[in-house]
Design a protein around this motif. Structure first.
Motif, PDB file in Angstrom:
ATOM      1  N   ALA B  71      29.347  -8.259  -0.764  1.00 36.11           N
ATOM      2  CA  ALA B  71      30.493  -7.699  -1.491  1.00 36.11           C
ATOM      3  C   ALA B  71      30.815  -8.566  -2.700  1.00 36.11           C
ATOM      4  N   LEU B  72      30.767  -9.881  -2.510  1.00 36.23           N
ATOM      5  CA  LEU B  72      31.069 -10.791  -3.616  1.00 36.23           C
ATOM      6  C   LEU B  72      30.052 -10.642  -4.742  1.00 36.23           C
ATOM      7  N   TYR B 133      45.444  -5.736  -0.231  1.00 37.96           N
ATOM      8  CA  TYR B 133      45.430  -6.466  -1.498  1.00 37.96           C
ATOM      9  C   TYR B 133      44.517  -7.691  -1.416  1.00 37.96           C
ATOM     10  N   PRO B 134      43.457  -7.726  -2.196  1.00 38.68           N
ATOM     11  CA  PRO B 134      42.591  -8.919  -2.216  1.00 38.68           C
ATOM     12  C   PRO B 134      43.368 -10.190  -2.531  1.00 38.68           C
ATOM     13  N   SER B 135      44.352 -10.070  -3.428  1.00 36.31           N
ATOM     14  CA  SER B 135      45.099 -11.268  -3.825  1.00 36.31           C
ATOM     15  C   SER B 135      45.827 -11.893  -2.636  1.00 36.31           C
ATOM     16  N   THR B 136      46.329 -11.059  -1.727  1.00 36.52           N
ATOM     17  CA  THR B 136      47.066 -11.584  -0.565  1.00 36.52           C
ATOM     18  C   THR B 136      46.144 -12.353   0.376  1.00 36.52           C
ATOM     19  N   ILE B 137      44.898 -11.905   0.474  1.00 31.05           N
ATOM     20  CA  ILE B 137      43.935 -12.613   1.331  1.00 31.05           C
ATOM     21  C   ILE B 137      43.714 -14.035   0.815  1.00 31.05           C
ATOM     22  N   GLN B 159      37.918   1.777   7.952  1.00 33.71           N
ATOM     23  CA  GLN B 159      38.146   2.764   6.894  1.00 33.71           C
ATOM     24  C   GLN B 159      36.994   3.767   6.888  1.00 33.71           C
ATOM     25  N   PRO B 160      37.276   5.021   6.496  1.00 32.15           N
ATOM     26  CA  PRO B 160      36.227   6.050   6.484  1.00 32.15           C
ATOM     27  C   PRO B 160      34.990   5.621   5.675  1.00 32.15           C
ATOM     28  N   ASP B 161      35.226   4.957   4.529  1.00 25.87           N
ATOM     29  CA  ASP B 161      34.089   4.555   3.696  1.00 25.87           C
ATOM     30  C   ASP B 161      33.765   3.068   3.830  1.00 25.87           C
ATOM     31  N   GLY B 162      34.194   2.472   4.917  1.00 23.47           N
ATOM     32  CA  GLY B 162      33.962   1.036   5.074  1.00 23.47           C
ATOM     33  C   GLY B 162      35.061   0.247   4.377  1.00 23.47           C
ATOM     34  N   VAL B 163      35.180  -1.025   4.731  1.00 24.99           N
ATOM     35  CA  VAL B 163      36.237  -1.861   4.157  1.00 24.99           C
ATOM     36  C   VAL B 163      35.972  -2.073   2.658  1.00 24.99           C
ATOM     37  N   LEU B 168      36.610  -7.709   1.004  1.00 26.38           N
ATOM     38  CA  LEU B 168      35.592  -8.574   1.609  1.00 26.38           C
ATOM     39  C   LEU B 168      35.245  -9.741   0.687  1.00 26.38           C
ATOM     40  N   ALA B 169      35.164  -9.460  -0.620  1.00 27.83           N
ATOM     41  CA  ALA B 169      34.858 -10.522  -1.583  1.00 27.83           C
ATOM     42  C   ALA B 169      35.956 -11.585  -1.579  1.00 27.83           C
ATOM     43  N   ALA B 170      37.218 -11.127  -1.539  1.00 31.76           N
ATOM     44  CA  ALA B 170      38.342 -12.074  -1.502  1.00 31.76           C
ATOM     45  C   ALA B 170      38.302 -12.892  -0.219  1.00 31.76           C
TER      46      ALA B 170
END
Lengths: 428, 428
Positions: B71-72, B133-137, B159-163, B168-170
């Protein structure tokens, strides 16, 4: 006392006896009604509940300052000297917990920092009868005052013969600012929501019965609360160098608190295990509170004999005891192996009651395994932090691209526009 | 936006709109059952609940490390650069929150101290869909890692289409160690009690719906939890020197979060009040999330015109906002007047979204007036303290009289005998 000779894995299962608190919906409902009524009707509701639950008619809840001073003058000289010694040592220890604000100006154009501010007011619940401990009032009040809390409020249920003078004297020494004779869930409600007489506080601490504990949970969010304290625990790590009589005496010092208290010895010595078990029985026989202590010893206490010191520490870290005594040769060398414990007592002369009263560290400690994540009560419990930033124009400008990218990735267009507004012309 | 011209006393009443959370006994019961079943049946119960609530059949909950790396690599370069900038600044700011153990050996014969230990493991709940929110992670994971937490676990509903890859990158950048696709009360139960797949953690943080929030409250005690976060708030203190367009844009940056979000302007300038109100309406018209933001503005927002700066700060301290902007000339001079706020933004270029993303301070902040007693999320949330004492024989001896006096005053004879055992002969 039951002596186990089991593997580390098996012992870990035996000591992991956490059981989830079942929620009593009837109590939840009763407490919720009490809180709503006090929030709505204030002093009148307080008076009604005190009439109903404590059988008293109170014209005035508050105990005036002069009665605290009078109590301090009246208690015997030895007690006063002991309380004053405790105050000096609690103060000198807790002063070291005072934290500083910081500011970071290492990047030109940018200031970032964190400011420490004391809470404006805190409330302390002190149970009635024999559970009202003067020492606990000192342990709560002194760190609050060192943190800079202006208003420390104490509540305690009305007593047939008036509040215990030792409690009032301790309140005076600890710097408590206001004392009210109210108890139960209604007292917690008054502290959280305020009444005509009692201004609300920002944080509520102190032990109490199931109604008090439930009320604290329900007002959590409106105010802060401390942890819900469980029965006392003492874990002793000891080897052949330890004195069985002293180890047994220290185990009993916690066993006498509560039938659910937990005295634990973890050792690598079978002979010490046997000797301590015999000593516990011998000493129990003459203990005034033997009825309580013997139940704690037989129902909740244990002695575990382990293969080596590494296993002893691993098992103790699983238990995460409130009080941990290290009765091993050269005890300080093991400090790095202690992960989970409230307060640690190193060596023969650091008997647990020393810490309860006069050594200086706090005696309000995490119980029930919560030392995995919780700390002793301290100055840090009475402050909060506020972050701050200041950026100049070029510093913000340099970050606009990153900010707007992240904001739009998260679907937050107004966030992006807010920073862009600084660099776009009017009317755009 | 509604403009008030009222006295300070009247305004204090208007802003004090805390309403106690009513307890929904049905939800409490449902959640309690879910927790008990997960604690008892582990993975099997998790799978059942995910089938029932999220409509998915999961053979394996865990998202392997390589998917985070992938993902990253896949997210676009600008997003990656923005996340990495955020990481650098969050790290450099939060490093300054790292605290030191202390030891006090100022009295010969006595050692007293306090040791800081990281928690062993923490869990982060990340909601699904657009609320992830990626920022919260980053804001949660980075301070945990700086504190020294070995194991940071993230859970998020399938999630239906995956996370979301940005999530995941965050997680990868933040140093998250394990990721599981589970959500709701069952995810909280798994974090608290553990299952065959997921080892239990010591603390659970992160926002969620009413089931998640209720589950967090119910497992509180078994594990630590963070505060229950409420709707976003922004309070702006501004005078005639402020730019109405920028003030309005910043108010809307929080209004777009939630219909219950609270944008607030407190000013001493009637003309600024009018100009900001007009600007808010004008900017709302083109905002993608105007349906949400306009409800927040009209239902929960306000502009208060006060007599002077002192009253402005007093009112703002009563509100205790999550975010506080000081748009006054020479803003830093007012830092000492700020008692209750989560994060403070000083001057024109410290627009609130700067702090949400890249400035470095945390964006997980106390809401709903809890800044009176609560702090931003920080390194201090991921450590605990353990006290320790060592006394030599003469030092304990000097305190025996005080200890035994206090112990016997409190009716705790075994406490007194424990310290006396060190100085009496065997058999006594």
């Amino acid at each position: 006392m039951k002596i186990y000779n089991e593997s580390l894995a098996k012992m870990k299962q035996i000591v992991d006896t956490y059981t989830s608190q079942t929620i009593d919906l009837e109590i939840e409902k009763t407490v919720s009604t009490i809180i709503q009524n006090v929030a709505k009707d204030g002093d009148e509701a307080l008076r009604d509940y005190e009439r109903k639950f404590d059988n008293v008619n109170l014209a005035d809840f508050s105990i005036p300052e002069f009665q605290l001073e009078q109590a301090l003058d009246e208690i015997d000289a030895d007690l006063r000297a002991a309380l004053e010694l405790a105050k000096r040592n609690i103060t000198s220890f807790h002063k070291q917990e005072i934290e500083n604000s910081f500011v970071d100006v290492s990047t030109p154009g940018i200031m970032r920092g964190e400011k420490i501010t004391p809470m404006a007011s805190v409330g302390l619940y002190v149970p009635g009868g024999t559970a009202a401990y003067p020492s606990t009032i000192m342990m709560c009040g002194i760190p609050a005052k060192l943190a800079g809390v202006k208003r420390v409020v104490m509540v305690t249920p009305p007593q047939p013969d008036g509040v215990n003078p030792a409690v009032l004297a301790a309140a005076k020494l600890a710097g408590v600012d206001e004392v009210y004779q109210i108890g139960g869930a209604q007292a917690i409600a008054a502290l959280a929501y305020g009444t005509e007489t009692i201004a609300p506080v920002d944080k509520i601490m102190g032990p109490g019965n199931i109604f008090v504990a439930t009320a604290k949970k329900q007002v959590f969010g409106k105010v802060a609360i401390d942890m819900v304290a469980g029965p006392s625990e003492i874990g002793i790590l000891a080897d052949d160098s330890a004195d069985a009589r002293e180890v047994a005496a220290d185990l009993l010092s916690q066993a006498e608190h509560d039938k659910r208290a937990r005295p634990m010895l973890i050792t690598d010595s079978q002979s010490l295990a046997t000797a301590v078990s015999n000593e516990v029985d011998r000493q129990l026989a003459t203990l005034p509170r033997k009825e309580i202590a013997s139940v704690a010893v037989s129902d909740r206490g244990f002695i575990a004999v382990m293969d080596d010191v590494a296993d002893m520490f691993e098992l103790m870290n699983t238990v995460a005891p409130e009080h941990l005594e290290v009765q091993l040769a050269n005890p300080t060398q093991y400090l790095g192996m202690i992960k989970n414990a409230g307060s640690v007592f190193l060596g023969r002369y650091a008997s647990e009651p020393l810490g309860d009263y006069v050594a200086g560290p706090n005696h309000v400690l995490p119980t029930g395994g919560t030392a995995r994540f919780a700390s002793p009560l301290g100055v840090y419990d009475f402050v909060k932090r506020t972050q701050f930033i200041q950026f100049d124009e070029p510093s913000l400008k340099a970050d606009v691209k990153a900010i707007t990218k992240l904001a739009r990735t998260e679907g937050l267009e107004a966030h992006a526009r807010a920073v862009e507004a600084r660099f776009s012309s009017k009317g755009e």
